[in-house]
Write a protein that holds these residues in place. Structure first.
Motif, PDB file in Angstrom:
ATOM      1  N   GLY A  18      36.945  40.818  34.016  1.00  0.00           N
ATOM      2  CA  GLY A  18      35.950  41.634  34.700  1.00  0.00           C
ATOM      3  C   GLY A  18      36.184  43.127  34.590  1.00  0.00           C
ATOM      4  O   GLY A  18      35.831  43.881  35.505  1.00  0.00           O
ATOM      5  N   TYR A  60      27.966  30.316  36.260  1.00  0.00           N
ATOM      6  CA  TYR A  60      29.191  31.104  36.431  1.00  0.00           C
ATOM      7  C   TYR A  60      29.371  32.089  35.289  1.00  0.00           C
ATOM      8  O   TYR A  60      29.625  33.279  35.510  1.00  0.00           O
ATOM      9  N   ILE A  94      34.753  38.353  40.612  1.00  0.00           N
ATOM     10  CA  ILE A  94      35.080  38.558  39.198  1.00  0.00           C
ATOM     11  C   ILE A  94      36.507  39.091  39.071  1.00  0.00           C
ATOM     12  O   ILE A  94      36.911  40.006  39.784  1.00  0.00           O
ATOM     13  N   ASN A 125      29.050  36.048  35.832  1.00  0.00           N
ATOM     14  CA  ASN A 125      30.287  36.795  35.594  1.00  0.00           C
ATOM     15  C   ASN A 125      30.051  37.895  34.565  1.00  0.00           C
ATOM     16  O   ASN A 125      30.465  39.046  34.756  1.00  0.00           O
ATOM     17  N   ASP A 173      32.200  26.045  39.012  1.00  0.00           N
ATOM     18  CA  ASP A 173      32.118  27.122  38.023  1.00  0.00           C
ATOM     19  C   ASP A 173      32.295  26.615  36.600  1.00  0.00           C
ATOM     20  O   ASP A 173      31.617  27.070  35.680  1.00  0.00           O
TER      21      ASP A 173
END
Length: 412
Positions: free
Chosen positions: A145, A209, A221, A213, A231
């Motif tokens: 992330g 997911y 994240i 994300n 997920d």
């Protein structure tokens, strides 16, 4: 081997290796024959011998590091690559760059985000010099992330592009930059002061997911401990609703699981009552020799979901990519959604249209996949058609976030 008689080829090349033990070409042919004949143990022994006998042979070295990839033995995958990296520095010997780009997958599967960050920091300068490293770099950055670094990656690669053709090695970096910029903006949307709304994937697969994300729509994240059972699991038909409504009782019972193999031969666990399989939690590293590691992991993921669900105000995002009985699914969810002050967004990604019962707590869209599209492949989702599809999905999610925030008085 042209006739497909790999067993006979194995015997022939085994004899030849004894007569010509220093002939690398014969060893390559022998290894190939063993792999085609699926003589795994002998193939493992062969590549081990070749790696030690011909340490200067890049092909044997890379094959040795890749031996356990398909079997998803992530610990061994990582160990072997670290052995090679102690002997060869890709920053000075560029032919060993694949050792770096290929170590990200096992680290991602193990959710070892700390090591991913360390590798990115150590090899960033050399990896960003080569177009063929872009996909692996983005994959690693997407997982943890790090949107700011993603933006930096796009800008570096766009500098090398023709202004009229932003595609390098199959990746459209102009479109990728749009995704990253949108994700940075979306982080502000999901972090509105006072908002209790949170996005939770609800199956049927990892699409909700992965896409949420990628586009910055999840609050967790970069936190591997917050990843939930939905997920990455494959919850076909109506099994997601059944799991939630039963408080995951069946999924917490170890007796309800058995070990099978995925198409590549890696061990994976199946939930016998529902048929749900866990393709991302595959391999001996994650499931363990006695399955205790798997049961611990699944309970952790159930706990993660229930922890967020218990706070209420959840938007469950459910992507239909297989069979689903909406006439049963939607009514079964209404009471629990009302009780939890939550909503359900259903995205029918199949081509056939389905009738969805009306509900005050459910929003339904028919958004069929584009032809020849994969939501997890960067060469696909950065194409114009992929970007358009992703944008439709994320727009639907953001509209629901706005709706829930308005109901909470956060938006006017």
């Amino acid at each position: 081997m042209e006739d497909g008689d790999y067993e006979e080829a194995c015997d022939i090349f085994e004899t030849l290796t004894k007569s010509f033990p220093d002939d690398r070409g014969i060893w390559w042919q022998y290894l190939s024959a063993l792999q085609h004949a699926r003589q795994t143990e002998k193939a493992d022994e062969c590549i081990e011998r070749c790696y030690k006998t011909f340490p200067d042979d890049l092909g044997f070295t890379l094959s040795w590091t890749r031996t356990f990839d398909a079997r998803a033995d992530w610990d061994e995958c990582i160990r072997r690559r670290n052995v090679v990296l102690r002997q060869h520095d890709p920053r000075g010997d560029l032919c060993y760059l694949p050792v770096i780009t290929e170590i990200f997958l096992p680290l991602v599967e193990k959710k070892d985000f700390g090591s991913i960050r360390a590798f990115l920091a150590r090899y960033w300068d050399v990896l960003t010099r080569f177009n063929q490293c872009g996909a692996a770099l983005y994959f690693a950055l997407e997982t943890i992330g790090d949107f700011e670094r993603q933006l930096e990656l796009c800008d570096i690669f766009l500098e090398r592009c023709d202004p009229n053709d932003p595609v390098l090695d199959g990746i459209n970096y102009a479109n990728l930059r749009v995704i990253v910029e949108s994700a940075l903006w979306n982080r502000k949307i999901v972090s509105r002061p006072g908002s209790k709304t949170q996005i939770l994937s609800f199956g049927q697969n990892c699409l909700p997911y992965s896409m949420a994300n990628r586009w910055g729509l999840l609050k967790y994240i970069g936190n591997p401990d917050a990843i939930t059972i939905f997920d990455l699991g494959a919850f076909g038909k109506n099994t997601a609703a059944e799991a939630l409504l039963s408080n995951f009782e069946s999924f917490r019972n170890p007796d309800n699981y058995y070990e099978s193999q995925d198409p590549a031969g890696a061990p994976r666990m199946m939930h016998r009552p529902s048929g749900v399989h866990f393709g991302h939690e595959r391999g001996r590293t994650l499931i363990g020799a006695d399955h205790k590691a798997f049961f611990s992991l699944i309970n952790k993921k159930i706990d993660a979901f229930q922890s967020m669900w218990s706070k209420g105000y959840c938007l469950l995002v459910y992507a239909i990519t297989g069979e689903c009985d909406l006439a049963e699914f939607v009514p079964s969810m209404e009471q629990i959604l009302e009780k939890n002050a939550s909503r359900l967004l259903i995205l029918n990604c199949n081509r056939p249209v389905q009738e969805c019962p009306e509900s005050d707590y459910v929003t339904y869209f028919h958004m069929p996949f584009p032809f020849d599209y994969s939501w997890n492949e960067i060469n696909n989702f950065t194409k114009d058609i992929g970007l358009a599809f992703d944008t439709r999905i994320t727009a639907a999610i953001k509209n629901e976030i706005d709706r829930m925030d308005r109901e909470q008085g956060i938006l006017v």
